[in-house]
Write a protein that holds these residues in place. Structure first.
Motif, PDB file in Angstrom:
ATOM      1  N   MET A  78      -6.490  12.998  -4.105  1.00 49.76           N
ATOM      2  CA  MET A  78      -7.387  11.849  -3.997  1.00 49.76           C
ATOM      3  C   MET A  78      -8.769  12.277  -3.539  1.00 49.76           C
ATOM      4  N   GLU A  79      -9.764  11.647  -4.104  1.00 54.46           N
ATOM      5  CA  GLU A  79     -11.144  11.846  -3.671  1.00 54.46           C
ATOM      6  C   GLU A  79     -11.796  10.493  -3.474  1.00 54.46           C
ATOM      7  N   ALA A  80     -12.722  10.432  -2.517  1.00 51.97           N
ATOM      8  CA  ALA A  80     -13.432   9.190  -2.250  1.00 51.97           C
ATOM      9  C   ALA A  80     -14.264   8.788  -3.471  1.00 51.97           C
ATOM     10  N   PRO A  81     -14.429   7.480  -3.715  1.00 54.38           N
ATOM     11  CA  PRO A  81     -13.854   6.354  -2.949  1.00 54.38           C
ATOM     12  C   PRO A  81     -12.355   6.208  -3.207  1.00 54.38           C
ATOM     13  N   PHE A  82     -11.600   5.891  -2.138  1.00 59.45           N
ATOM     14  CA  PHE A  82     -10.145   5.911  -2.225  1.00 59.45           C
ATOM     15  C   PHE A  82      -9.555   4.598  -2.744  1.00 59.45           C
ATOM     16  N   ASP A  83     -10.286   3.511  -2.645  1.00 61.95           N
ATOM     17  CA  ASP A  83      -9.755   2.222  -3.071  1.00 61.95           C
ATOM     18  C   ASP A  83      -9.372   2.287  -4.553  1.00 61.95           C
ATOM     19  N   GLY A  84      -8.225   1.686  -4.869  1.00 61.50           N
ATOM     20  CA  GLY A  84      -7.748   1.719  -6.243  1.00 61.50           C
ATOM     21  C   GLY A  84      -6.850   2.899  -6.533  1.00 61.50           C
ATOM     22  N   GLN A  85      -6.501   3.701  -5.493  1.00 59.03           N
ATOM     23  CA  GLN A  85      -5.640   4.870  -5.670  1.00 59.03           C
ATOM     24  C   GLN A  85      -4.334   4.678  -4.902  1.00 59.03           C
ATOM     25  N   GLY A  86      -3.663   3.546  -5.192  1.00 57.88           N
ATOM     26  CA  GLY A  86      -2.378   3.284  -4.580  1.00 57.88           C
ATOM     27  C   GLY A  86      -2.493   2.776  -3.158  1.00 57.88           C
ATOM     28  N   VAL A  87      -1.334   2.616  -2.521  1.00 55.97           N
ATOM     29  CA  VAL A  87      -1.333   2.044  -1.166  1.00 55.97           C
ATOM     30  C   VAL A  87      -1.945   2.996  -0.146  1.00 55.97           C
ATOM     31  N   ILE A  88      -1.755   4.296  -0.342  1.00 53.95           N
ATOM     32  CA  ILE A  88      -2.365   5.253   0.587  1.00 53.95           C
ATOM     33  C   ILE A  88      -3.885   5.171   0.476  1.00 53.95           C
ATOM     34  N   GLY A  89      -4.378   5.154  -0.749  1.00 53.22           N
ATOM     35  CA  GLY A  89      -5.814   5.034  -0.949  1.00 53.22           C
ATOM     36  C   GLY A  89      -6.378   3.759  -0.360  1.00 53.22           C
ATOM     37  N   LYS A  90      -5.596   2.668  -0.457  1.00 61.00           N
ATOM     38  CA  LYS A  90      -6.078   1.391   0.087  1.00 61.00           C
ATOM     39  C   LYS A  90      -6.219   1.445   1.599  1.00 61.00           C
ATOM     40  N   VAL A  91      -5.265   2.092   2.271  1.00 61.74           N
ATOM     41  CA  VAL A  91      -5.354   2.220   3.727  1.00 61.74           C
ATOM     42  C   VAL A  91      -6.532   3.128   4.112  1.00 61.74           C
ATOM     43  N   LEU A  92      -6.703   4.203   3.368  1.00 65.90           N
ATOM     44  CA  LEU A  92      -7.839   5.096   3.639  1.00 65.90           C
ATOM     45  C   LEU A  92      -9.163   4.364   3.445  1.00 65.90           C
ATOM     46  N   ALA A  93      -9.222   3.511   2.436  1.00 65.24           N
ATOM     47  CA  ALA A  93     -10.467   2.814   2.121  1.00 65.24           C
ATOM     48  C   ALA A  93     -10.767   1.690   3.100  1.00 65.24           C
ATOM     49  N   THR A  94      -9.743   0.958   3.523  1.00 67.93           N
ATOM     50  CA  THR A  94      -9.967  -0.237   4.343  1.00 67.93           C
ATOM     51  C   THR A  94      -9.765  -0.011   5.832  1.00 67.93           C
ATOM     52  N   GLY A  95      -8.970   1.005   6.177  1.00 68.60           N
ATOM     53  CA  GLY A  95      -8.661   1.203   7.587  1.00 68.60           C
ATOM     54  C   GLY A  95      -7.715   0.144   8.136  1.00 68.60           C
ATOM     55  N   GLN A  96      -6.987  -0.548   7.249  1.00 67.02           N
ATOM     56  CA  GLN A  96      -6.070  -1.601   7.659  1.00 67.02           C
ATOM     57  C   GLN A  96      -4.628  -1.210   7.317  1.00 67.02           C
ATOM     58  N   PRO A  97      -3.667  -1.603   8.155  1.00 64.42           N
ATOM     59  CA  PRO A  97      -2.259  -1.284   7.862  1.00 64.42           C
ATOM     60  C   PRO A  97      -1.733  -2.112   6.693  1.00 64.42           C
ATOM     61  N   ILE A  98      -0.680  -1.610   6.065  1.00 63.78           N
ATOM     62  CA  ILE A  98      -0.034  -2.313   4.953  1.00 63.78           C
ATOM     63  C   ILE A  98       1.477  -2.283   5.185  1.00 63.78           C
ATOM     64  N   GLN A  99       2.118  -3.461   5.064  1.00 55.43           N
ATOM     65  CA  GLN A  99       3.574  -3.560   5.122  1.00 55.43           C
ATOM     66  C   GLN A  99       4.090  -3.906   3.730  1.00 55.43           C
ATOM     67  N   ILE A 100       5.132  -3.197   3.303  1.00 55.70           N
ATOM     68  CA  ILE A 100       5.656  -3.342   1.942  1.00 55.70           C
ATOM     69  C   ILE A 100       7.157  -3.571   2.027  1.00 55.70           C
ATOM     70  N   THR A 101       7.660  -4.448   1.158  1.00 56.13           N
ATOM     71  CA  THR A 101       9.108  -4.613   1.000  1.00 56.13           C
ATOM     72  C   THR A 101       9.458  -4.463  -0.469  1.00 56.13           C
TER      73      THR A 101
END
Length: 416
Positions: A78-101
């Motif tokens: 992954m390279e910045a910008p990280f948004d749009g690169q899966g859930v890991i990229g989303k956390v890297l981009a937003t700095g917010q936690p994600i819960q998944i079921t």
């Protein structure tokens, strides 16, 4: 179902501190050891069925280190910008936690078919900068609640401290290594430069050299040949640091060896080029000016391999450039070199120099330049060779910015 995580139901900060102590690492451990320690801490803290840790580089530009246990979950580069690169990229981009079921995002659990929930929490520095992600998986649909998210967030703060401490340690080691290499490079270059200049009838000779902060590959020397003849060399090896210093030392030894065979100037240049071309990696080269100086006849037979052309200031006021020669040494396999010749008369002044003189820039990035160089030489030409060198170096320092990035080398030969 996973065990009740240690620390849940107690103070989260205290729990995180206790868990960090379980993987506190000695200084200068490998990055993979640090990642193992982080996952060990996660295992003790929340007992995940699978876990991962993902760390970005110090500039925040790309995912640098990853380690995953318990699932077949390939992490893409992954390279910045990280948004749009899966859930890991989303956390890297937003700095917010994600819960998944498994009901909300089953595709995010494909790496472990039996997994039913997943929690990703950012690793945040004290300055709230995202350093990476903590990732835990559970085979229980209700594996991680709000308390686990709070606990991992606090744990992430402690992990961030470990990461930043490790980066600081590595930076210190790199600086010490660089300082050691620069010190060695300076020693090598000091050993190449002549301690004295030859005392020749009818000539006044002086040299000056100032090393840059990075240490370049400038050197000059005078080689006694016999029968009142001398070899004169000035060169600049591309590059900085110990690599440039060692290449300069190798080139010096090559030239000294070739001079001993009493070859023609152009033959010396051809053979020196062959040595450099065959001995160093592609892209490395050296600019070099070499001359045979006949003391009795005051005649110089020279060849210029891509070096800044020496300046010959005639006593009558004219200025000549010693340009005959060929390309820098090492660029091509079998280039052609030609010879030039000049005869010095009383009052003539010859200045050999490297680009650190004329290319020194001021605070506005304006170079010192050839015109100013010639003007200072003209103004001080009645002085001794040493005084002329001092005048030029002083004026270049006055013009240049504090952080100079190239060596400055000057040789002055006056016919008296």
């Amino acid at each position: 179902m996973p065990q009740q995580p240690v620390g849940i139901g107690t103070d989260a900060v205290q729990a995180a501190r206790v868990m960090v102590d379980t993987f506190r690492l000695p200084l200068l451990r490998k990055p993979e050891d640090i990642l193992e320690g982080i996952l060990d801490g996660l295992a003790t803290l929340v007992n995940p069925d699978a876990a991962g840790v993902y760390i970005i580089d110090g500039r925040g530009r790309k995912l640098r280190y990853t380690l995953v246990r318990g699932c077949d979950f390939p992490v893409a580069q992954m390279e910045a910008p990280f948004d749009g690169q899966g859930v890991i990229g989303k956390v890297l981009a937003t700095g917010q936690p994600i819960q998944i079921t498994a009901d909300t995002a089953p595709e995010a659990l494909e790496g472990r078919p039996c997994a039913r929930s997943r929690l990703l929490v950012p690793i945040l520095s004290a300055a709230n900068r995202v350093l990476g992600v903590l990732d835990v998986w559970s085979d229980d649909p209700d594996g991680y609640g709000a308390e686990a998210a709070e606990l991992l967030a606090t744990y992430g703060l402690a992990v961030a401290g470990t990461i930043e401490s490790a980066r600081l340690q590595l930076a210190m080691v790199a600086k010490r290594r660089l300082d050691g290499e620069l010190a060695l490079a300076r020693q090598v270059m000091e050993g190449l430069l002549p301690r004295t200049t030859p005392d020749l009838a009818g000539f006044d000779i002086a040299g000056a050299h100032e090393t840059s902060l990075e240490v370049g590959g400038d050197y000059y020397e005078f080689i006694p040949i016999g029968d009142d003849r001398w070899g004169v060399v000035i060169a600049d090896v591309v590059g900085k640091g110990i690599a440039a210093a060692l290449l300069a030392a190798a080139m010096r030894a090559s030239i000294a060896s070739l001079v001993g065979y009493e070859l023609a100037v152009r033959a010396i240049m051809r053979r020196a080029n062959r040595f450099f071309h065959d001995s160093v990696e592609d892209g490395k080269y050296v600019t070099l000016f070499f001359a045979f100086a006949d003391v009795l006849d005051r005649r110089l037979l020279y060849s210029n391999a891509g070096h800044l052309p020496p300046l010959l200031l005639r006593a009558g006021g004219g200025v000549e450039l010693l340009e005959e020669g060929g390309v820098p040494l090492g660029l091509f396999d079998k280039p052609r070199y030609v010879e030039g010749h000049v005869t010095l008369a009383d009052g003539d002044l010859l200045a050999l120099y490297t680009d650190g003189i004329v290319e020194t820039a001021d605070a506005d990035d304006a170079p010192y330049g050839m015109d100013r160089f010639v003007a200072v030489l003209q103004q001080s030409r009645e002085s001794s060779a040493k005084e002329i060198c001092d005048a030029v170096m002083r004026d270049v320092r006055r013009h240049g910015s504090v952080a100079r990035q190239d060596d400055r080398t000057l040789v002055v030969i006056k016919a008296t």
